[in-house]
Motif scaffolding. Sequence first.
Motif, PDB file in Angstrom:
ATOM      1  N   ALA A 179       0.823  -1.217   0.000  1.00  0.00           N
ATOM      2  CA  ALA A 179       0.000   0.000   0.000  1.00  0.00           C
ATOM      3  C   ALA A 179       0.853   1.261   0.000  1.00  0.00           C
ATOM      4  CB  ALA A 179      -0.913   0.000   1.222  1.00  0.00           C
ATOM      5  N   VAL A 180       2.149   1.102   0.198  1.00  0.00           N
ATOM      6  CA  VAL A 180       3.065   2.250   0.163  1.00  0.00           C
ATOM      7  C   VAL A 180       3.429   2.518  -1.289  1.00  0.00           C
ATOM      8  CG1 VAL A 180       5.319   3.111   0.901  1.00  0.00           C
ATOM      9  CG2 VAL A 180       3.962   1.697   2.453  1.00  0.00           C
ATOM     10  N   LYS A 181       3.166   3.730  -1.768  1.00  0.00           N
ATOM     11  CA  LYS A 181       3.350   4.012  -3.191  1.00  0.00           C
ATOM     12  C   LYS A 181       4.125   5.304  -3.400  1.00  0.00           C
ATOM     13  CE  LYS A 181      -1.093   1.815  -4.257  1.00  0.00           C
ATOM     14  NZ  LYS A 181      -0.509   0.487  -4.484  1.00  0.00           N
ATOM     15  N   VAL A 182       4.694   5.413  -4.576  1.00  0.00           N
ATOM     16  CA  VAL A 182       5.411   6.623  -4.967  1.00  0.00           C
ATOM     17  C   VAL A 182       4.425   7.798  -4.997  1.00  0.00           C
ATOM     18  CG1 VAL A 182       6.701   7.715  -6.841  1.00  0.00           C
ATOM     19  CG2 VAL A 182       7.141   5.333  -6.262  1.00  0.00           C
ATOM     20  N   ASN A 183       4.951   8.961  -4.677  1.00  0.00           N
ATOM     21  CA  ASN A 183       4.213  10.229  -4.639  1.00  0.00           C
ATOM     22  C   ASN A 183       3.346  10.403  -3.399  1.00  0.00           C
ATOM     23  OD1 ASN A 183       5.271  11.205  -7.073  1.00  0.00           O
ATOM     24  ND2 ASN A 183       3.695  10.146  -8.264  1.00  0.00           N
ATOM     25  N   GLN A 184       3.366   9.426  -2.506  1.00  0.00           N
ATOM     26  CA  GLN A 184       2.638   9.612  -1.257  1.00  0.00           C
ATOM     27  C   GLN A 184       3.437  10.516  -0.322  1.00  0.00           C
ATOM     28  OE1 GLN A 184       2.179   5.510  -0.063  1.00  0.00           O
ATOM     29  NE2 GLN A 184       0.004   5.515  -0.553  1.00  0.00           N
ATOM     30  N   LYS A 185       2.720  11.352   0.418  1.00  0.00           N
ATOM     31  CA  LYS A 185       3.374  12.149   1.464  1.00  0.00           C
ATOM     32  C   LYS A 185       3.460  11.288   2.713  1.00  0.00           C
ATOM     33  CE  LYS A 185       2.033  16.854   0.184  1.00  0.00           C
ATOM     34  NZ  LYS A 185       1.268  18.050   0.596  1.00  0.00           N
ATOM     35  N   VAL A 186       4.611  11.356   3.365  1.00  0.00           N
ATOM     36  CA  VAL A 186       4.803  10.516   4.547  1.00  0.00           C
ATOM     37  C   VAL A 186       5.500  11.287   5.656  1.00  0.00           C
ATOM     38  CG1 VAL A 186       4.916   8.356   3.244  1.00  0.00           C
ATOM     39  CG2 VAL A 186       7.006   9.628   3.698  1.00  0.00           C
ATOM     40  N   ILE A 187       5.291  10.811   6.855  1.00  0.00           N
ATOM     41  CA  ILE A 187       6.114  11.199   8.005  1.00  0.00           C
ATOM     42  C   ILE A 187       6.803   9.924   8.447  1.00  0.00           C
ATOM     43  CG2 ILE A 187       6.101  11.988  10.387  1.00  0.00           C
ATOM     44  CD1 ILE A 187       3.606  13.637   9.710  1.00  0.00           C
ATOM     45  N   ALA A 188       8.122   9.987   8.558  1.00  0.00           N
ATOM     46  CA  ALA A 188       8.874   8.782   8.873  1.00  0.00           C
ATOM     47  C   ALA A 188       9.774   9.012  10.080  1.00  0.00           C
ATOM     48  CB  ALA A 188       9.714   8.346   7.674  1.00  0.00           C
ATOM     49  N   ILE A 189       9.831   8.006  10.923  1.00  0.00           N
ATOM     50  CA  ILE A 189      10.781   8.018  12.057  1.00  0.00           C
ATOM     51  C   ILE A 189      11.887   7.044  11.688  1.00  0.00           C
ATOM     52  CG2 ILE A 189      11.072   7.649  14.527  1.00  0.00           C
ATOM     53  CD1 ILE A 189       8.053   8.072  14.834  1.00  0.00           C
ATOM     54  N   ILE A 190      13.112   7.547  11.534  1.00  0.00           N
ATOM     55  CA  ILE A 190      14.197   6.729  10.979  1.00  0.00           C
ATOM     56  C   ILE A 190      15.453   6.846  11.828  1.00  0.00           C
ATOM     57  CG2 ILE A 190      13.330   6.907   8.602  1.00  0.00           C
ATOM     58  CD1 ILE A 190      15.345   9.135   8.109  1.00  0.00           C
ATOM     59  N   THR A 191      16.309   5.841  11.710  1.00  0.00           N
ATOM     60  CA  THR A 191      17.626   5.883  12.362  1.00  0.00           C
ATOM     61  C   THR A 191      18.673   5.460  11.338  1.00  0.00           C
ATOM     62  OG1 THR A 191      17.347   3.616  13.157  1.00  0.00           O
ATOM     63  CG2 THR A 191      16.776   5.363  14.681  1.00  0.00           C
TER      64      THR A 191
END
Lengths: 227, 149
Positions: A179-191
């Motif tokens: 369901a994760v697709k290109v051009n989607q806006k996201v907020i990500a928590i990353i390390t």
Amino acid sequence: MVFAPVAAAQEGAAETTPSGEKIEQIRQEIQKKVEEKLNNVLNQIKKRAWIGTIEEKSATAIKLLTLKEVRTVNLAEDVKIINLKRKEISVDDLEKGQRIVAMGFVQTDGTMEGKRLVLLPSYKERKTKVIFGTITDKSSEEKIISITGSEEKYEVIISDKTGLRERKNSKISNITYEAVKVNQKVIAIITPTESNGSTYQAKTILVLTALPKPSAAPTEKADEKDE
Amino acid sequence: MIGVVLGFTTTGLLWAKKQGKFDNINFGTNKQDKQNDNEEIEGGLDATTTPSDTESADEKAIVLEIASPENESISETEKLEIRGKTEPNATVVVVWEEGEDILVADITGQFETEINLVGGENLIEVSSYNDEGGSAKENLTITYTTTKI
């Protein structure tokens, strides 16, 4: 005859003077207790912990360099100072540059009455980042996506531990990698990954699903219902 | 009598103003002062944001205020409630020493969540995002200790 009752009243007043003094004494004691209680309450409000490095020290005070400014901590007579091994030490054992947390009561002049000082380990910058951006690429072979933020592009690895979520209206629900697709806006928590500083491990990715804009024409709504 | 005096006084002041008698007196509303006021507002982000820890992305700052806890406060319990206010329906991200949470502010912008503290120093980051990419961030330093101060 007129003055007799007055004289009698004055004599009566003289007799009540000692009890008047007693009343005054009680009043002062109550006032003192109220002030003590009030001070205790105010002290609870102003109880703070300042974290910083020692800039200067003396037998009675230390100057602490915090993130914002240099602050003064006046050491209380019963101050306890604890080292990294959880042992109590004296102010003489403190050294300039040591990182500490000073706990106590902030005074009206902005200084602190330090009641407890605890040495802290060296500061370690947090590596976890929160980013807002758009998915600009999604690998078809591995679970890696590219997120482009306002200033930087991130290569983000999605593992089984990554929380994949979607926000629709005010609800957040779990989704799959598909369901994760290109051009989607996201907020990500990353390390950052340990091996490679240019790639990141995703802890959580939240897809912001754009809300459909309300249609102006009533007939369009009817069509949507039919579908 | 008093009314007559007030009336004459008011009339006199209005006449003097019209005649330009007060032009050389600075009431603090001239263009330079207005310009300075505007610069202060623009330079300091918006007045409703809490102080210096606020950061923004793409210069699109949004409101973010932490109601509880106060920065640099001491917690005597492991669990800590974070409450605040931001833009209505904004997405709020809270990151703490051993976890993180994503939540949605309600229609009034209020939000709250509960986190677990570690002993000693806890750095908590609260950031808020709207759909247009506007954001704000606040950092809190909370010390968790069960020792009575």
